[in-house]
Motif scaffolding. Structure first.
Motif, mmCIF file in Angstrom:
data_model
loop_
_atom_site.group_PDB
_atom_site.id
_atom_site.type_symbol
_atom_site.label_atom_id
_atom_site.label_comp_id
_atom_site.label_asym_id
_atom_site.label_seq_id
_atom_site.Cartn_x
_atom_site.Cartn_y
_atom_site.Cartn_z
ATOM 1 N N GLN A 252 17.938 -16.167 -3.746
ATOM 2 C CA GLN A 252 17.988 -17.558 -3.408
ATOM 3 C C GLN A 252 18.281 -17.881 -1.956
ATOM 4 O O GLN A 252 17.865 -18.892 -1.465
ATOM 5 C CB GLN A 252 19.171 -18.218 -4.369
ATOM 6 C CG GLN A 252 18.832 -18.195 -5.747
ATOM 7 C CD GLN A 252 17.692 -19.153 -6.250
ATOM 8 O OE1 GLN A 252 17.494 -20.206 -5.601
ATOM 9 N NE2 GLN A 252 17.076 -18.552 -7.085
ATOM 10 N N ARG A 255 14.770 -17.855 -0.481
ATOM 11 C CA ARG A 255 14.328 -19.288 -1.129
ATOM 12 C C ARG A 255 14.617 -20.337 -0.178
ATOM 13 O O ARG A 255 13.522 -20.979 0.131
ATOM 14 C CB ARG A 255 14.403 -19.523 -2.585
ATOM 15 C CG ARG A 255 13.731 -20.551 -3.258
ATOM 16 C CD ARG A 255 14.060 -20.873 -4.581
ATOM 17 N NE ARG A 255 13.212 -21.611 -5.226
ATOM 18 C CZ ARG A 255 13.079 -21.851 -6.695
ATOM 19 N NH1 ARG A 255 14.142 -21.281 -7.421
ATOM 20 N NH2 ARG A 255 12.090 -22.655 -7.045
ATOM 21 N N ARG A 256 15.903 -20.442 0.009
ATOM 22 C CA ARG A 256 16.352 -21.793 0.970
ATOM 23 C C ARG A 256 15.852 -21.542 2.121
ATOM 24 O O ARG A 256 15.286 -22.522 2.947
ATOM 25 C CB ARG A 256 17.866 -21.671 0.781
ATOM 26 C CG ARG A 256 18.457 -22.095 -0.743
ATOM 27 C CD ARG A 256 19.889 -22.733 -0.420
ATOM 28 N NE ARG A 256 20.775 -21.532 -0.196
ATOM 29 C CZ ARG A 256 21.167 -20.748 -0.871
ATOM 30 N NH1 ARG A 256 21.132 -20.837 -2.401
ATOM 31 N NH2 ARG A 256 22.054 -19.442 -0.485
ATOM 32 N N HIS A 257 16.024 -20.275 2.518
ATOM 33 C CA HIS A 257 15.444 -20.212 4.129
ATOM 34 C C HIS A 257 13.762 -20.635 4.397
ATOM 35 O O HIS A 257 13.499 -21.222 5.216
ATOM 36 C CB HIS A 257 15.553 -18.400 4.521
ATOM 37 C CG HIS A 257 15.105 -18.111 5.841
ATOM 38 N ND1 HIS A 257 15.843 -18.694 7.109
ATOM 39 C CD2 HIS A 257 14.211 -17.555 6.226
ATOM 40 C CE1 HIS A 257 15.102 -18.278 8.111
ATOM 41 N NE2 HIS A 257 14.238 -17.563 7.676
ATOM 42 N N TYR A 258 13.079 -19.971 3.414
ATOM 43 C CA TYR A 258 11.780 -20.359 3.625
ATOM 44 C C TYR A 258 11.492 -21.983 3.180
ATOM 45 O O TYR A 258 10.703 -22.440 4.063
ATOM 46 C CB TYR A 258 10.876 -19.768 2.399
ATOM 47 C CG TYR A 258 10.557 -18.344 3.044
ATOM 48 C CD1 TYR A 258 9.562 -18.004 3.812
ATOM 49 C CD2 TYR A 258 11.377 -17.125 2.607
ATOM 50 C CE1 TYR A 258 8.961 -16.810 4.362
ATOM 51 C CE2 TYR A 258 11.145 -15.817 3.237
ATOM 52 C CZ TYR A 258 9.772 -15.755 4.068
ATOM 53 O OH TYR A 258 9.565 -14.524 4.546
ATOM 54 N N GLU A 259 12.243 -22.568 2.652
ATOM 55 C CA GLU A 259 12.127 -24.137 2.405
ATOM 56 C C GLU A 259 12.708 -24.640 3.689
ATOM 57 O O GLU A 259 11.726 -25.544 4.246
ATOM 58 C CB GLU A 259 13.066 -24.472 1.191
ATOM 59 C CG GLU A 259 12.453 -23.962 -0.228
ATOM 60 C CD GLU A 259 13.575 -24.442 -1.156
ATOM 61 O OE1 GLU A 259 14.692 -24.857 -0.970
ATOM 62 O OE2 GLU A 259 13.319 -24.299 -2.355
ATOM 63 N N GLU A 260 13.573 -24.118 4.455
ATOM 64 C CA GLU A 260 14.046 -24.539 5.574
ATOM 65 C C GLU A 260 13.201 -24.737 6.830
ATOM 66 O O GLU A 260 12.948 -25.491 7.860
ATOM 67 C CB GLU A 260 15.430 -23.965 6.149
ATOM 68 C CG GLU A 260 16.477 -24.620 5.117
ATOM 69 C CD GLU A 260 17.701 -23.686 5.477
ATOM 70 O OE1 GLU A 260 17.723 -22.661 6.392
ATOM 71 O OE2 GLU A 260 18.872 -23.800 4.888
ATOM 72 N N GLY A 262 9.888 -24.808 6.263
ATOM 73 C CA GLY A 262 8.964 -25.579 5.794
ATOM 74 C C GLY A 262 7.881 -24.766 5.218
ATOM 75 O O GLY A 262 6.677 -25.261 5.014
ATOM 76 N N LYS A 263 8.259 -23.576 4.684
ATOM 77 C CA LYS A 263 7.164 -22.630 3.843
ATOM 78 C C LYS A 263 7.731 -22.471 2.574
ATOM 79 O O LYS A 263 7.944 -21.305 2.076
ATOM 80 C CB LYS A 263 6.948 -21.357 4.713
ATOM 81 C CG LYS A 263 6.385 -21.751 6.136
ATOM 82 C CD LYS A 263 6.326 -20.431 7.178
ATOM 83 C CE LYS A 263 5.780 -20.743 8.243
ATOM 84 N NZ LYS A 263 5.737 -19.469 8.944
ATOM 85 N N PRO A 264 7.848 -23.323 1.595
ATOM 86 C CA PRO A 264 8.413 -22.947 0.143
ATOM 87 C C PRO A 264 7.545 -21.968 -0.446
ATOM 88 O O PRO A 264 6.356 -21.961 -0.322
ATOM 89 C CB PRO A 264 8.239 -24.381 -0.306
ATOM 90 C CG PRO A 264 7.147 -25.093 0.302
ATOM 91 C CD PRO A 264 7.404 -24.757 1.555
ATOM 92 N N PHE A 268 7.741 -18.944 -7.068
ATOM 93 C CA PHE A 268 8.892 -18.030 -6.922
ATOM 94 C C PHE A 268 9.356 -17.110 -7.928
ATOM 95 O O PHE A 268 9.317 -16.005 -7.725
ATOM 96 C CB PHE A 268 10.085 -18.901 -6.194
ATOM 97 C CG PHE A 268 11.250 -18.168 -6.030
ATOM 98 C CD1 PHE A 268 11.411 -17.616 -4.858
ATOM 99 C CD2 PHE A 268 12.441 -18.170 -6.760
ATOM 100 C CE1 PHE A 268 12.648 -16.870 -4.434
ATOM 101 C CE2 PHE A 268 13.534 -17.331 -6.577
ATOM 102 C CZ PHE A 268 13.651 -16.794 -5.447
#
Length: 310
Positions: A252, A255-260, A262-264, A268
């Protein structure tokens, strides 16, 4: 392949380092090595180095490619400085990374390093690969993956007919160890089912990304070592880190890091499940071969507890 672990003297190492690097090796000491390798540390010109000897011909050619790929793009991986042959053995001279295993730190100390750790691993998995490279699975010395597809790789990796190396005749473990064939077959079927989600993704994957292969001085991440590199889905490294920091859900966090960024991460949950089965199956047969029944049971139960929706 010469199956005898190399036996090399300090005098021989001094001569090799002098001829290869033009330096005088001092403070030569034995380090822990692998099944077919012998490892020494030494000091020269106020810097520390490692020299390894392998019974396998050309064993370090691929590592040289990997080390240069990582180091050239800012990943703290020890550079390979010299390769050669000594008697019947290949040798590799590389930088020695300072620090100690992340595993040596207490949970709160590891947690303090989490932001940098995520940055380092993300950078490693996001390496810009040579545009001419191709393939999946283990790399050859030219930097290509050996297999044409991800599924071809995993079928070969878990295939019965292993001709040589550590996993030769590994199916014998079903009768000689705690490895349970029905359990293994069930988990392997799940791996194949989920592999379709991992298959489209091709990144650089360390493939042994755990707390014993990440070095730190207690304040920062100083290096990553002992890659068993493959081309595949970077979620394999994320899955490998599941127990790295007690109480922290590493998947997780990434997951949050990639969302930040801009690459969700697409698909997953499915990709993470496929990655867990890929690494978990290998861990199960390794623990069985080593006679580590407790570790085998823990891994087996963890894999079987993963919800299977396919």
């Amino acid at each position: 392949m010469n199956g005898v672990k190399p036996n090399v003297t300090a005098e021989e190492i001094e001569r090799i380092v002098r001829n290869d690097r033009g330096m005088q090796a001092e403070n030569i000491s034995v380090m822990e090595g692998g099944n077919l390798s012998t490892v020494f540390s030494f000091k020269a010109e106020e810097r520390e180095y490692v020299i390894r000897f392998s019974a396998m011909e050309d064993d370090f050619q691929t590592e040289s490619y990997i080390a240069n790929l990582l180091a050239s793009q800012g990943v703290p991986f020890p550079r390979v400085l010299g390769l050669g042959l000594h008697k019947a053995y290949s040798y590799c001279i590389s930088e020695r990374v300072t620090g100690h295993n992340l595993a040596d730190l207490q949970a709160e100390q590891r947690a303090a390093l989490l932001p940098e750790l995520v940055q380092v691993i993300t950078g490693m998995n996001g390496l810009k690969l040579d545009s001419s490279s191709s393939g999946y699975g283990f790399l050859n010395k030219e930097g290509h993956g050996i297999y044409a597809s991800w599924e071809e790789f995993i079928r070969s990796f878990y295939g019965q007919e292993q001709q040589e190396g550590f996993w030769e005749n590994w199916h014998e473990l079903f009768t000689s160890s705690c490895l349970e064939k029905d359990v293994f077959d069930e988990c392997y079927a799940r791996l194949l089912a989920y592999s379709k989600y991992n298959a489209p993704h091709r990144h650089f994957v360390h493939n042994d990304c755990h707390e014993w292969n990440i070095l730190t001085d207690g304040r920062r991440i100083t290096g990553i070592i002992d890659s068993n590199s493959i081309y595949g889905d970077f979620m394999i490294d994320v899955a490998s880190m599941h127990a790295m920091i007690p109480g922290v859900d590493m998947a997780q966090v990434f997951r949050r890091h990639y969302e930040e960024l801009g690459k969700p991460i697409a698909d997953f949950a499915e990709r993470l499940t496929g990655a867990h089965y890929f690494k978990g199956l290998d861990a199960m047969r390794f623990y069985a071969k080593m006679g580590w029944d407790h570790a085998y049971t823990e891994t087996r139960d963890r894999l079987l507890s993963i919800p299977c929706n396919i």
